[in-house]
Design an enzyme around this catalytic site. Structure first.
Site, PDB file in Angstrom:
ATOM      1  CG  ASP A 149      33.515  47.466  45.492  1.00 37.51           C
ATOM      2  OD1 ASP A 149      34.573  48.051  45.205  1.00 37.51           O
ATOM      3  OD2 ASP A 149      32.471  47.590  44.831  1.00 37.51           O
ATOM      4  CB  ALA A 177      35.283  50.636  46.947  1.00 37.36           C
ATOM      5  CG  ASP A 178      37.259  45.620  47.012  1.00 32.58           C
ATOM      6  OD1 ASP A 178      37.348  46.081  48.170  1.00 32.58           O
ATOM      7  OD2 ASP A 178      36.502  44.694  46.707  1.00 32.58           O
ATOM      8  CD  GLN A 179      39.897  46.243  39.976  1.00 34.90           C
ATOM      9  OE1 GLN A 179      38.784  46.332  39.491  1.00 34.90           O
ATOM     10  NE2 GLN A 179      40.947  45.901  39.278  1.00 34.90           N
TER      11      GLN A 179
END
Length: 397
Positions: A149, A177-179
């Site tokens: 992330d 970034a992940d979500q």
């Protein structure tokens, strides 16, 4: 309340960590039958601390309670035994969506790439959430890098947008970034299903974390392209005041989002700070000029806010149709009626009686209600899945 809008949609996942789990959980919250294919030892994050005790011999990780709710689980060694591989391929043939966040070379090696699985099921919507995307759709200098992330946020310019006073790029602690990439993956799955409805054929949905973060940085990209200047960090490039300002007892957030709002702000505040003509001051009339004169604007704003309690500032400005609010930490956030009444945070009651707050999907669909379910135990759904992938609760034949 009826079943969710995705009732009947089967989603098969070979995924892990946050980018793999979040979007698939959103699909589950809206009714999809989402099944995780786990290793014999289970999702790596099942043991992620902190842990909370549920029963005498049972603990749940915070990650499982956050990201694995509403899913099913089957443990298969898809790289090993022929029996497990055959069982996996049987599930692929029955799935509507295949969801993964494996790196492309790993997916090819494990024969869970799009070509391998769509050969088994040509109607499959294949969703891949990766760091830098599928090579066949374009690859650059980052394509071989591992993606985490904070790294992807940095590469896409988001850490610089949050740089501190010394110019040091700064992480805000949120796994954006992940979500966001996983959220785009869920959106892409729905687009893929719609395309399949139109064409009768499956498709590949390619969602890179990097591209997702570039999409969030679109305003800075646009401003740089138009003006040839990098916008200042932590500020709006087009308007001011737009940020946090000191009050007598803390901070207040003020969002003057347009020149019309500035005129209302100036008319409301000017008399109180000895500048009755503030709303008509030509030097501050245009948002981009207020950004260039930010020090002056800050002095103007804090001449008003520093003498008053933050809550009083908010009440005054809202009464004059100027957006303002208090920046809340999570403990105060959880005490608001807004959170309670909207149902965005609900309580998941464990066998121990402990009620754990969990965040639901922010999307409400009329006539449906999201279920608050425990995560699956490892391999919990084996029987119903190997018996033709029966819907949850349906008796075996």
């Amino acid at each position: 309340m009826s079943e969710g809008p995705l009732h009947g949609v089967r989603v098969l996942c070979v995924d892990n960590y946050l980018a793999g789990n979040y979007g698939a959980m959103l699909l589950a919250l809206h009714g999809a039958d989402v099944v995780k294919v786990e290793t014999r030892s289970g999702e790596a994050m099942r043991g992620s601390r902190p842990l909370i005790r549920s029963g005498v011999d049972e603990e749940w990780s915070h990650f499982a309670l956050r990201m694995m709710r509403g899913k099913g689980s089957i443990a298969l060694d898809i790289d090993g035994t022929a029996e497990d591989r055959a069982a996996f391929e049987g599930l692929v043939r029955r799935a509507d969506v295949f969801w993964t966040n494996l790196r492309p070379p790993s997916a090819v090696r494990r024969k869970v790439d799009a070509a391998s699985l769509m050969d088994l099921n040509p109607r499959l919507v294949y969703v891949t959430v990766t760091g830098f995307g599928l090579p066949e759709n374009g690859e650059g200098e980052y394509s071989g890098m591992p993606a985490f992330d904070i790294l992807v946020q940095g590469l896409a310019g988001l850490l610089d947008r949050n740089a501190d006073e010394q110019g040091r790029p700064t992480y805000n602690g949120l796994p954006i970034a992940d979500q966001v990439a996983s959220l785009y993956g869920a959106f892409g799955a729905l687009l893929g299903l719609r395309q399949r409805d139109r064409t009768g054929a499956g498709c590949v949905v390619d969602v890179p974390m990097f591209d997702s973060m570039v999409s969030l940085n679109e305003k800075a990209i646009s401003m740089y392209g138009m003006l040839g200047e990098v916008p200042p960090p932590r500020l709006s490039a087009t308007t001011a005041p737009f940020g946090l300002y000191r009050a007598a007892d803390g901070w207040v957030c003020i969002a003057v989002g347009s020149d019309a709002v500035w005129r209302r702000f100036g008319a409301a505040v000017g008399e109180h700070i000895g500048r009755p003509g503030l709303a008509d001051d030509d030097a501050l009339r245009i948002g981009t000029e207020r950004v260039r004169r930010l020090d002056e604007v800050t002095v103007v704003v804090e001449a008003f806010t520093r003498e008053r309690a933050a809550a009083d500032v908010v009440e005054f400005l809202i009464a004059h149709d100027v957006p303002a609010g208090l920046p809340l930490e999570v403990d105060r956030l959880m005490g608001t009626a807004q959170v309670e009444q909207r149902g965005i945070v609900r309580r998941l009651t464990l066998d121990s009686g402990v009620a754990v707050p969990v965040v639901m999907s922010p999307v409400s669909i009329s006539g449906t209600r999201q279920q608050v379910d425990l995560p699956p135990h490892l391999d919990e759904d084996r029987d119903r899945l190997l018996d033709g992938w029966r819907p949850r609760g349906q008796q075996s034949r």
